[in-house]
Design a protein around this motif. Structure first.
Motif, PDB file in Angstrom:
ATOM      1  N   MET C  18       0.868  -1.289  -0.026  1.00 48.51           N
ATOM      2  CA  MET C  18       0.074  -0.081   0.104  1.00 48.51           C
ATOM      3  C   MET C  18       0.969   1.120   0.030  1.00 48.51           C
ATOM      4  O   MET C  18       0.647   2.248  -0.702  1.00 48.51           O
ATOM      5  CB  MET C  18      -0.678   0.053   1.104  1.00 48.51           C
ATOM      6  N   ASN C  19       1.881   1.228   0.804  1.00 40.68           N
ATOM      7  CA  ASN C  19       2.943   2.306   0.991  1.00 40.68           C
ATOM      8  C   ASN C  19       3.750   2.608  -0.394  1.00 40.68           C
ATOM      9  O   ASN C  19       3.801   3.887  -0.945  1.00 40.68           O
ATOM     10  CB  ASN C  19       3.717   2.171   2.018  1.00 40.68           C
ATOM     11  N   LEU C  20       3.883   1.599  -0.887  1.00 38.21           N
ATOM     12  CA  LEU C  20       4.457   1.705  -2.218  1.00 38.21           C
ATOM     13  C   LEU C  20       3.567   2.321  -3.502  1.00 38.21           C
ATOM     14  O   LEU C  20       4.171   3.190  -4.088  1.00 38.21           O
ATOM     15  CB  LEU C  20       4.892   0.198  -3.015  1.00 38.21           C
ATOM     16  N   LEU C  21       2.437   1.945  -3.307  1.00 36.86           N
ATOM     17  CA  LEU C  21       1.246   2.633  -4.229  1.00 36.86           C
ATOM     18  C   LEU C  21       1.156   3.800  -3.799  1.00 36.86           C
ATOM     19  O   LEU C  21       1.228   4.831  -4.909  1.00 36.86           O
ATOM     20  CB  LEU C  21      -0.122   1.869  -3.807  1.00 36.86           C
ATOM     21  N   PHE C  22       1.094   4.339  -2.690  1.00 37.58           N
ATOM     22  CA  PHE C  22       1.240   5.802  -2.286  1.00 37.58           C
ATOM     23  C   PHE C  22       2.231   6.578  -2.632  1.00 37.58           C
ATOM     24  O   PHE C  22       2.271   7.508  -3.187  1.00 37.58           O
ATOM     25  CB  PHE C  22       1.014   5.847  -0.741  1.00 37.58           C
ATOM     26  N   ALA C  23       3.492   5.862  -2.800  1.00 35.59           N
ATOM     27  CA  ALA C  23       4.795   6.536  -3.152  1.00 35.59           C
ATOM     28  C   ALA C  23       4.740   6.747  -4.786  1.00 35.59           C
ATOM     29  O   ALA C  23       4.972   7.736  -5.144  1.00 35.59           O
ATOM     30  CB  ALA C  23       5.987   5.792  -2.822  1.00 35.59           C
ATOM     31  N   LEU C  24       4.115   5.733  -5.184  1.00 39.10           N
ATOM     32  CA  LEU C  24       3.970   5.741  -7.018  1.00 39.10           C
ATOM     33  C   LEU C  24       2.927   6.992  -7.060  1.00 39.10           C
ATOM     34  O   LEU C  24       3.172   7.678  -8.037  1.00 39.10           O
ATOM     35  CB  LEU C  24       3.455   4.454  -7.492  1.00 39.10           C
ATOM     36  N   ILE C  62       4.012   9.506   3.185  1.00 36.38           N
ATOM     37  CA  ILE C  62       4.924   8.933   2.202  1.00 36.38           C
ATOM     38  C   ILE C  62       4.685   9.557   0.598  1.00 36.38           C
ATOM     39  O   ILE C  62       5.405   9.910  -0.214  1.00 36.38           O
ATOM     40  CB  ILE C  62       4.833   7.230   2.177  1.00 36.38           C
ATOM     41  N   MET C  63       3.230   9.772   0.648  1.00 34.61           N
ATOM     42  CA  MET C  63       2.748  10.356  -0.689  1.00 34.61           C
ATOM     43  C   MET C  63       3.175  11.545  -0.971  1.00 34.61           C
ATOM     44  O   MET C  63       3.655  12.113  -2.069  1.00 34.61           O
ATOM     45  CB  MET C  63       1.509  10.392  -0.666  1.00 34.61           C
ATOM     46  N   PHE C  64       3.072  12.460   0.117  1.00 30.81           N
ATOM     47  CA  PHE C  64       3.813  13.783   0.000  1.00 30.81           C
ATOM     48  C   PHE C  64       5.215  13.777  -0.374  1.00 30.81           C
ATOM     49  O   PHE C  64       5.551  14.561  -1.100  1.00 30.81           O
ATOM     50  CB  PHE C  64       3.478  14.596   1.511  1.00 30.81           C
ATOM     51  N   ALA C  65       5.917  12.985   0.400  1.00 36.41           N
ATOM     52  CA  ALA C  65       7.292  12.738  -0.043  1.00 36.41           C
ATOM     53  C   ALA C  65       7.479  12.499  -1.388  1.00 36.41           C
ATOM     54  O   ALA C  65       8.325  13.208  -2.048  1.00 36.41           O
ATOM     55  CB  ALA C  65       7.908  11.750   0.860  1.00 36.41           C
ATOM     56  N   GLY C 358       9.856   5.787   8.495  1.00 32.20           N
ATOM     57  CA  GLY C 358       9.153   5.235   7.272  1.00 32.20           C
ATOM     58  C   GLY C 358       9.119   6.314   6.118  1.00 32.20           C
ATOM     59  O   GLY C 358       9.514   6.060   4.942  1.00 32.20           O
ATOM     60  N   LEU C 359       9.156   7.686   6.449  1.00 33.38           N
ATOM     61  CA  LEU C 359       9.206   8.688   5.671  1.00 33.38           C
ATOM     62  C   LEU C 359      10.746   8.581   4.946  1.00 33.38           C
ATOM     63  O   LEU C 359      10.892   8.812   3.894  1.00 33.38           O
ATOM     64  CB  LEU C 359       9.125   9.964   6.464  1.00 33.38           C
ATOM     65  N   ILE C 360      11.678   8.691   5.750  1.00 32.94           N
ATOM     66  CA  ILE C 360      13.045   8.629   5.294  1.00 32.94           C
ATOM     67  C   ILE C 360      13.180   7.530   4.287  1.00 32.94           C
ATOM     68  O   ILE C 360      13.687   7.948   3.510  1.00 32.94           O
ATOM     69  CB  ILE C 360      14.164   8.612   6.425  1.00 32.94           C
ATOM     70  N   ALA C 361      12.835   6.620   4.701  1.00 30.80           N
ATOM     71  CA  ALA C 361      12.915   5.097   3.762  1.00 30.80           C
ATOM     72  C   ALA C 361      12.188   5.417   2.395  1.00 30.80           C
ATOM     73  O   ALA C 361      12.646   4.915   1.471  1.00 30.80           O
ATOM     74  CB  ALA C 361      12.702   4.122   4.448  1.00 30.80           C
ATOM     75  N   SER C 362      11.000   6.111   2.707  1.00 31.47           N
ATOM     76  CA  SER C 362      10.293   6.274   1.384  1.00 31.47           C
ATOM     77  C   SER C 362      10.929   7.099   0.472  1.00 31.47           C
ATOM     78  O   SER C 362      10.494   7.199  -0.723  1.00 31.47           O
ATOM     79  CB  SER C 362       8.655   6.282   1.727  1.00 31.47           C
ATOM     80  N   LEU C 363      11.822   8.124   1.108  1.00 35.60           N
ATOM     81  CA  LEU C 363      12.467   9.016   0.226  1.00 35.60           C
ATOM     82  C   LEU C 363      13.386   8.293  -0.674  1.00 35.60           C
ATOM     83  O   LEU C 363      13.335   8.501  -1.720  1.00 35.60           O
ATOM     84  CB  LEU C 363      13.160  10.113   0.995  1.00 35.60           C
ATOM     85  N   PHE C 364      14.127   7.520   0.150  1.00 31.49           N
ATOM     86  CA  PHE C 364      14.891   6.338  -1.004  1.00 31.49           C
ATOM     87  C   PHE C 364      13.988   5.663  -2.236  1.00 31.49           C
ATOM     88  O   PHE C 364      14.343   5.684  -3.142  1.00 31.49           O
ATOM     89  CB  PHE C 364      15.591   5.376   0.072  1.00 31.49           C
ATOM     90  N   ILE C 365      12.920   4.925  -1.632  1.00 31.54           N
ATOM     91  CA  ILE C 365      11.862   4.462  -2.429  1.00 31.54           C
ATOM     92  C   ILE C 365      11.511   5.444  -3.747  1.00 31.54           C
ATOM     93  O   ILE C 365      11.508   4.952  -4.869  1.00 31.54           O
ATOM     94  CB  ILE C 365      10.738   3.959  -1.833  1.00 31.54           C
TER      95      ILE C 365
END
Lengths: 155, 323, 499
Positions: C18-24, C62-65, C358-365
């Motif tokens: 789900m978080n990957l989807l938000f990142a996308l 995560i989406m905002f990032a 989670g936010l920092i990691a999602s920045l990598f993603i």
């Protein structure tokens, strides 16, 4: 580069405009009445910029008088007027409730014409579709309030 | 014309959708709320929160938010007064900041030309010092200001805004000359906070929310809030209770265009009254940390008048407005 | 190593489907709005806040990032391809990037921008993860006098964008400084240069100026010369991808750009523009091909692009550690945190490590996702240049105006946009450099207000500029940078005569 030593007339006009800018800054700054309690007030920076502008104007004047302005090709005014005309129509449509989509269509067609296209109607339609897509994307998806006209109200 | 026709269509559709549902007059309302600022700021968030509460609570059928940014709301209010005259479905969010902005910008349009509807929220100003500051209490700060106002530097928001006005009122309450305060405006965001944390200034002044997490972490010392003495709690002391007589709140409110009939004015006020009591609005207030300070009708109109008079006096006394 | 463990934890959170989807969704939306000048990530996050209210905090942050990083990518793509900077921080990218695109080297330009953004974003995110607490202690030591000194360094480096005539360069700079005066004076609330027009009270918007000068000015100029010289655009000349030489010239620029961007971005009043200026002039000084600058040097794209992405990560340092929003987007992310009752600040790392990491990691993603999405698209993007010229320019003008309208639908703003277009046209015709105007508009007001703050705190004593060690060092650097070229030139002449 071309040291023709003949004054460059447009160059003179530019330096004149820069002199006018310097005067404008100076005049505007004399209208500022309020000073800061401590440290330099709101007039310090304008005076510095104004003085700098004056020096720059003199510099450009010297360049123009010596004919040290870059060489230029002849100018085709028609496309410039078309583009600026397109912008003017766009501004008018937005200001007087004509809406975003027709404004976009006309701008698109006008610029295409400026670049030598003859198919005004086709371009107008392309522009309208482009405007429609952008309108739907931003007003429906992001709830941005974009300028509305008769067409937008139907959507 | 087309808007009217579209309105009819929408009403017909809505009526078809809620067959058997008793629709009150208010539920027919199609409100437009203008936020006289860019999306994202406090006024915009207020407008969009109202939109959420009004539609979810079924008080209005549709609410449209528009943004008219510029010059502390001067552009928005000009549009409200000039272009929306007599429109009984239009509201504009505004706040205390606008009172000052209209004065410092020499706006040709004033709040007297609008129809006051209701005050919604309020936030008190907090005065803080860095944790390692020798100043421990509001009284000590007041004494320092009285001794030499130039040496006490204040960090806060834009010139003529509520922070600046509060700092001037503090100096006045301390018995110092408000024109001599050394107030240093920072552009929004965290710039002022950084200057306070870095010990670049003596004290900081801003809405309590801006400082809250730093106060709790022990990096800033809270000297007091600009709240009334009876609202003071041990972790939110009131300056007035501490002996520095200063009460001011940064409130947000809604006003309507000029030229409304009494019925239109009453319909808007009723809608706001119902919204303020709704669970939806209350839960938004809680989530956003906004303090409820609801006042509507003539009581709000009176407050608005008093605040304008006081602000003009303060801004003139600090030299930002020439009388 | 607590940080490593926490980061690994964060990665498992960010890698949830789900978080990957938000990142996308975030990176796609971010790219889309980054393309339009005027609407940036800040506005998008603002508009999405009410919608994301229903989502869980982790996912929406995560989406905002993703939007934040995506916006940076989108802005540079339009800078390179159509000379329309989507963000003020990608203005410098347009200088060399668009020249490269016009010479058929759009592919390598986009690639070096994308990879550079990735490399710098990664370096900066690592910096965010491990250095944030230390960096922030230094950052808040920066006082107004230090910022003023930093602006002096930036002003000196501006000359790198001047072209060959100092007088013409200074003319452009002073026009920018004059535009910077327009609006309400921050320190006293006084209106300056507004001439009674209320719309001018808020000053000149950087994107309006940049888009007017770059995009509209260029369209007018090219159209007016069509009868003399037809502009022919070849989307690809030579390799679509970066050659070995391109890599060799890019990688150092990426790293240097990241080293400018991250610390300056972490300063509460640093911003993303200044590191791009510094990076550009550094690359120009250090390049083995200085003659290519102004006609499409790849270092001039690689460095500034790396710098602006690193700065974007840098602004998260004060946001996460202190709760200080130092950019419009950071302010919106703060609002995003707050609507879940979370207060970024000293306690957030301790109270909600899952969210922070989670936010920092999602920045990598998000960063990796953008690279994967963008590199294959490079070929497609450059094909945009194959669109028939009339439609290409018509599209550019539509994008430029819609961006302005969406940000502020006021006729006055559009008139300013048009006027800046005419200014850009005149400046091109008479060979004045364009970039210094924008630089003057950005730096002038900051330099002014920081100096006045410093002098207000010191009660008018200018010695404060030398008493602060940071300020004194920066001023010395500025002085050396100003004098060194003349000294070196003098030495060179001296040697030449000796020989």
């Amino acid at each position: 580069m071309n040291a023709s030593h003949r004054p460059d007339v447009p160059g003179l006009v530019i330096s004149l405009i820069l002199f006018a800018f310097a005067g404008l800054i100076w005049w505007d700054t004399t209208n500022v009445q309020i000073a800061s309690a401590y440290g330099p007030g709101p007039t310090a920076m304008p005076y510095i910029v104004g003085a700098g502008m004056l020096l720059i104007a003199v510099g450009n004047l010297v360049l123009a008088l010596r004919g040290d302005f870059p060489a230029r090709d002849s100018l085709d005014w028609k496309p410039i007027l078309l583009i600026l005309g397109g912008m003017a129509v766009l501004i008018a449509l937005i200001s007087y409730g004509g809406g975003l989509i027709p404004a976009t269509g006309i701008l698109f067609a006008a610029v295409s014409a400026a670049f030598g296209r003859r198919a005004f109607v086709t371009d107008l339609i392309i522009g309208l579709v482009l405007g429609l897509l952008i309108y739907v994307l931003f007003s429906k998806l992001l709830a941005l309030s974009l300028p509305m006209g008769p067409i937008e109200r139907l959507i | 014309m087309s808007q009217y026709r579209k309105g009819l269509w929408r009403s017909a559709l809505a009526a078809a959708a809620v067959v058997g549902f008793v629709t009150t007059a208010a539920a027919q309302m199609e409100l437009k709320i203008m936020a006289p600022a860019a999306p994202g700021g406090g006024w915009d968030q207020t407008a969009r929160s109202m939109q959420q509460a009004l539609t979810q609570a079924g008080i209005a059928k549709s609410v449209q938010v528009t943004n008219v940014p510029g010059a502390g709301g001067s552009i928005g209010i000009a549009q409200l007064v000039n272009n929306a005259k007599g429109d009984g479905n239009q509201l504009m969010v505004m706040g205390y900041v606008m009172v000052g902005a209209l004065l410092t910008n020499n706006s040709p349009v004033t709040l007297d030309q609008t129809t006051p509807i209701a005050r919604l929220t309020a936030e008190y100003e907090a005065i803080v010092v860095p944790a390692n500051s020798p100043i421990k209490t509001a009284k000590e700060l007041a004494e320092a200001v009285k001794a030499d106002p130039a040496k006490v530097t204040w960090a806060g928001g834009s010139a003529g805004g509520v922070d600046h006005i509060a700092a001037a009122l503090f100096a006045k309450a301390a018995g110092a000359d408000p024109t001599k305060i050394n107030y240093i405006p920072f552009s929004g965001g965290g710039e002022a906070l950084a200057a306070i944390l870095g010990g670049k200034v003596t004290a900081g002044i801003s809405g309590y929310g801006e400082f809250e997490s730093q106060i709790k972490a022990g990096k800033l010392r809270l000297l007091g809030l600009t709240s009334p003495a009876d609202k003071a709690t041990p972790d939110k002391p009131s300056l007035t209770a501490e002996g520095v007589n200063l009460e001011i709140a940064n409130w947000r409110a809604v006003v309507a265009p000029p030229g409304l009939t009494d019925e239109e004015k009453k319909a808007l006020t009723d809608a706001m009254d119902r919204m303020a009591k709704s669970n939806e609005w209350q839960s938004i207030l809680k989530a956003k940390g906004w303090e409820d300070s609801y006042v509507s009708g003539d009581a709000f109109a009176k407050i608005l008048e008093q605040e304008q008079a006081r602000t003009k006096e303060v801004l003139t006394s600090v030299g930002l407005v020439k009388s | 190593m607590d940080a490593f463990l926490a980061l690994a934890n964060g990665l498992t959170i960010a890698l949830e489907p789900m978080n990957l989807l938000f990142a996308l969704i975030g990176v796609l939306l971010g790219t889309a709005v980054g393309v339009l000048p005027g609407i940036g990530p800040a506005l998008t996050v603002a508009l999405l806040l009410p919608i994301t209210f229903q989502l869980d905090p982790g996912g929406s942050i995560i989406m905002f990032a993703g939007i934040y990083y995506g916006g940076m990518y989108g802005g540079s793509t339009t800078s390179i391809l159509i000379n329309t900077p989507g963000e003020s921080a990608s203005m410098v990218t347009a200088l060399e990037g668009n020249k490269m695109a016009k010479a058929g080297r759009g592919g390598p330009a986009l690639a070096t921008a994308a990879i550079g953004s990735f490399v710098a974003g990664t370096i900066a995110t690592i910096g965010l993860a491990f250095l944030a607490p230390y960096l922030v202690d230094i950052a808040i030591q920066f006082g107004p006098e230090d910022y003023f000194a930093l602006m002096c360094v930036a002003f000196v480096t501006v000359s790198a964008t001047f072209g060959d005539s100092p007088i013409r360069g200074l003319t452009s700079l002073f026009i920018g400084l004059m535009l910077g005066l327009v609006g309400i004076d921050l320190l006293t609330g006084q209106a300056r240069m507004t001439f009674g027009v209320p719309e001018l009270l808020d000053g000149v918007e950087v994107t309006t100026l940049a888009v007017g000068l770059f995009a509209i000015g260029e369209a007018l100029y090219v159209a007016s010369r069509r009868h003399i010289q037809q502009e022919t655009l070849e989307p690809v000349r030579g390799s679509l991808w970066m050659t070995k030489q391109d890599w060799g010239r890019s990688w150092k620029a990426w790293i240097r750009g990241a080293l400018f961007g991250f610390p300056i971005g972490a300063l509460p009043a640093g911003g993303a523009e200044i590191p791009t200026f510094l990076s550009y002039s550094t690359e120009r000084r250090l390049s083995k091909h200085p003659e290519e600058f102004g006609t499409g040097a790849i270092e001039g794209v690689a460095g500034p692009e790396a710098a602006n992405n690193a700065a974007a990560a840098g602004t998260l340092v004060p946001l996460l550690t202190l709760g200080l929003p130092t950019s419009a987007t950071a302010a919106m992310m703060l609002a995003g945190f707050q609507q879940y009752g979370l207060n970024p600040g000293p306690l957030l790392f301790a109270e909600r490590p899952d969210l922070v990491w989670g936010l920092i990691a999602s920045l990598f993603i998000a960063n990796g996702m953008l690279l994967v999405l963008n590199l294959p698209l490079v070929g497609l993007w450059v094909r945009l240049l194959a669109i028939p010229q009339p439609w290409l320019y018509a599209g550019i003008l539509v994008f430029a105006t819609i961006g302005t309208i969406a940000a502020n639908p006021s006729p006055v703003e559009l008139m300013m946009l048009t006027a800046f277009g005419v200014l850009g046209f005149i400046m091109r015709r008479f060979d004045y450099p364009i970039a210094p105007v924008v630089v003057g508009l950005i730096l002038g007001p900051i330099a002014e207000s920081q100096l006045r703050r410093a002098l207000s705190i010191s009660l008018g004593d200018p010695m404060v500029l030398l008493q602060s060690p940071i300020s004194a060092t920066l001023l010395a650097i500025a002085l050396i940078a100003l004098v060194a070229p003349f000294v070196l030139k003098g030495l060179g002449r001296f040697r030449a005569t000796e020989d």
